[in-house]
Design a protein around this motif. Structure first.
Motif, short mmCIF file in Angstrom:
data_model
loop_
_atom_site.label_atom_id
_atom_site.label_comp_id
_atom_site.label_asym_id
_atom_site.label_seq_id
_atom_site.Cartn_x
_atom_site.Cartn_y
_atom_site.Cartn_z
N THR A 89 70.86 15.50 -28.26
CA THR A 89 69.81 16.51 -28.32
C THR A 89 68.93 16.28 -29.53
OG1 THR A 89 69.34 18.86 -28.48
CG2 THR A 89 71.33 18.10 -29.59
N TRP A 131 67.11 18.87 -30.77
CA TRP A 131 66.94 20.16 -31.42
C TRP A 131 67.59 20.19 -32.80
CZ3 TRP A 131 64.13 24.03 -32.10
CH2 TRP A 131 64.59 25.24 -32.57
N SER A 133 69.35 23.28 -25.55
CA SER A 133 68.72 22.85 -26.80
C SER A 133 67.49 21.98 -26.55
CB SER A 133 69.75 22.07 -27.63
OG SER A 133 70.24 20.96 -26.89
#
Length: 639
Positions: A103, A105, A134
């Motif tokens: 991810t 994020w 995310s």
């Protein structure tokens, strides 16, 4: 940090050049060259080229579109897809309980710690109700950063912290290499675009991030309008550059104003503290001078008293020695007489009754002597009490020197009392000497009487023994008196030692005053330095104000040139049959005249004005409306 800023500047310059000088042949050659070295380098180069193409295409299409962009605009969607691929490159895999997760994020969440203005974006992303993953939060964050026109600033703060990025990215990732710096430099050009994106209604969690290469294939129609778009883009870049410069100058001027205010406040505080320190130093100097003078007076008086006491004690010791020698001689004679009288005792026993009366008289004399001894003891007790009072008075004097000048006056009174008491002590000592002389006289009289008794009766052995014992008692009493005087002398020495300690404490106070003077000089030097800094900053502010005025004038000139290039059209003579202002019909006598500012056609009466324009420094023909507008603008610019 300086090396990272240089890399940022180089990356921004590369991004600005790459937007105009991008070519497919160069990218293919570089990709083939990098393929021979490292596949990750090839991936980074491909992503860099795609980022260049997407950013360039987005800027060109947005400028030609001429409106604010929404979320359905295809080049904008492709830009977000390319940025997502760039941020995903080289991400470390995070192991969870059920699966493996990659991810973007995580690194984007770090921006709010490094850049405080990004806290609002992160908070609004977390508060969005439709986002569950995310990846959706990261996509929403990118859209909000683009709308704020701060995507380049946020990623710039993030890309300089390699130590934090190493937790999320591999060493060969795009964000860890120079390609990331170049992409961040290219993102500065997106500040030209105005976007209005609705993040709440979109399904950002389930979007498929696939790059559409068909948008970047060139057509023949695009080649024809390339020169015009390049010219417009150059003008807009200049405009944005000037606006950014103006914004930076305004922020620096505000910061300098706050610094000047804080320096002025600190300067006033320092001046007040200096005035207080000066007053304290003056007061301490006066107190020190006063205490020194009083200390010298006290020392002089105590030295005089000590000298007098030394002389008195030496004289008393000499008299005591002489009296002791005489008493020893008398004691030896008395022993010798006792031996003689022991033989004559039997003869004198009959005559003892006659001498009983004489004994009574001698007892009376002894009682008188005892009274004198008791009086001496009382005087000695009084002297001890006076010495204790002197000690208490010295302690009070030591405490009152520290308190105030009023205590010093009381000390002077106490010193007067001490002088009176010392005079009393001297008188009592003289009285004691007189009494000693009287006792010596009585001793001589007693000796003469003994001789008379020896010549007359030779029976005074017992009375002589009693007198000897009494005299021995007197000697013991004199020894006790000497011991008391020695103790008094020790107390006086202790008082002298205390006064010396007072003198040392006064010396320490003078040293503290010297240190305060040094601190005062240091504060004066700091005040001078602060004044010099204020003067330099005022000069810098004046220079910045001049530069700001010049930059404002340049911006207005550029805006006028931009308006002339964009909205104003040069009318052809065939299209105009009447004057635009007075609407009079043109003829052979009423000729047509172009306004060099707006491009419209007017008659001679409505365009009989001349003014210099940004396009031509020489004065040219201008219509009445443009003449009034330009004069009003010039008058508002003049300070």
């Amino acid at each position: 940090m300086e090396d990272e800023e240089e890399r940022w500047r180089k990356g921004a310059a590369k991004g600005a050049r790459a937007g105009s000088a991008l070519s497919c042949s160069g990218s293919c050659c570089s990709a083939l060259a990098m393929a021979a070295k490292d596949p990750t380098a090839v991936e980074r180069a491909n992503l860099l080229n795609m980022a260049k193409l997407s950013i360039k295409g987005l800027i060109e299409s947005a400028l030609s579109f001429g409106r604010t962009l929404d979320s359905d605009y295809p080049p904008l969607q492709q830009f977000f897809v390319v940025m997502e691929h760039c941020l995903k490159h080289g991400l470390k895999v995070k192991k969870s309980f059920l699966s493996y997760n990659k991810t973007i994020w995580g690194p984007l969440e770090l921006v709010e710690k490094l850049y405080p203005e990004a806290e609002e974006i992160a908070a609004s992303v977390r508060d969005l109700p439709g986002l569950k993953t995310s990846l959706g939060r990261a996509r929403a964050w990118l859209r909000l950063a683009l709308m704020q026109k701060k995507m380049a600033d946020y990623l710039r703060c993030l890309i300089f912290r390699k130590d934090l990025l190493s937790e999320f990215y591999e060493n060969h990732a795009l964000m860890m290499e120079e390609e990331g710096v170049v992409i961040v430099g290219l993102l500065v050009g997106l500040n030209v675009i105005d976007a209005n994106l609705c993040v709440k209604g979109e399904d950002l969690d389930s979007q498929v991030g696939v790059i559409d290469f068909s948008m970047y294939l060139k057509n023949e129609d695009d080649i024809e309008s390339k020169e015009r778009n390049d010219h417009i883009a150059a003008i807009l870049d200049q405009k944005n550059y000037v606006e950014e410069l103006n914004r930076q100058l305004n922020s620096t001027v505000g910061g300098l104003h706050t610094r000047v205010d804080s320096l002025e406040k600190s300067n006033t505080k320092l001046i007040e503290e200096l005035a207080i320190a000066k007053n304290n130093i003056i007061k301490l100097q006066e107190e020190n001078h006063h205490l020194r003078s009083e200390n010298t007076l006290i020392l002089m008086k105590t030295q005089r008293h000590l000298e007098v006491n030394k002389v008195d004690t030496d004289a008393e010791l000499q008299t005591y020695k002489h009296s002791r020698q005489s008493l020893d001689e008398m004691y030896n004679e008395a022993h010798r007489q006792l031996r003689e009288e022991s033989q004559l005792r039997q003869d004198i026993e009959n005559e003892l009754m006659v001498q009983v009366g004489m004994k009574h008289e001698i007892e009376l004399a002894m009682k008188l002597l005892e009274k004198d001894i008791h009086e001496k003891q009382d005087t000695l007790i009084n002297l001890r009490q006076q010495l204790e009072e002197v000690k208490a008075i010295n302690v009070e004097m030591y405490q009152k020197i520290k308190v105030s000048d009023e205590d010093m006056k009381e000390k002077n009174e106490i010193i007067g009392r001490l002088e009176d008491k010392t005079s009393q002590i001297n008188t009592t000592m003289k009285q004691l000497e007189q009494r000693l002389q009287q006792t010596e006289k009585s001793q001589t009289e007693a000796e003469s009487e003994d001789k008379k008794f020896k010549q007359d009766y030779m029976s005074k052995s017992e009375s002589l023994q009693k007198e000897i014992t009494q005299k021995e008692k007197q000697v013991c009493q004199l020894e006790t008196d000497l011991k008391i005087e020695k103790e008094w002398r020790q107390t006086m020495e202790e008082d002298l030692r205390k006064e010396k300690e007072m003198a040392s404490s006064l010396k320490t106070e003078t040293q503290q005053i010297i240190t305060l003077k040094k601190e005062f000089l240091k504060l004066q030097e700091k005040n001078k330095q602060l004044r010099n800094l204020c003067h330099d900053q005022e000069e810098a502010l004046q220079e910045l104000a001049g530069k700001l005025s010049e930059s404002k004038l340049k911006i207005e000139d550029i805006k006028e040139a931009n308006k002339a290039l964009q909205g104003q059209v040069w009318l052809k003579d065939k299209d105009a049959t009447h004057c635009k202002l007075c609407e009079a019909e043109f003829s052979l006598s009423r000729r047509k005249h172009h306004c060099r500012n707006c491009g419209e056609i007017f008659c001679n009466a409505c365009s009989d004005n001349e003014l210099p324009l940004p396009s031509s420094p020489k004065p040219v023909r201008v219509c009445d409306t443009c003449h009034a507008l330009l004069i009003q603008r010039c008058s508002s610019n003049v300070p």
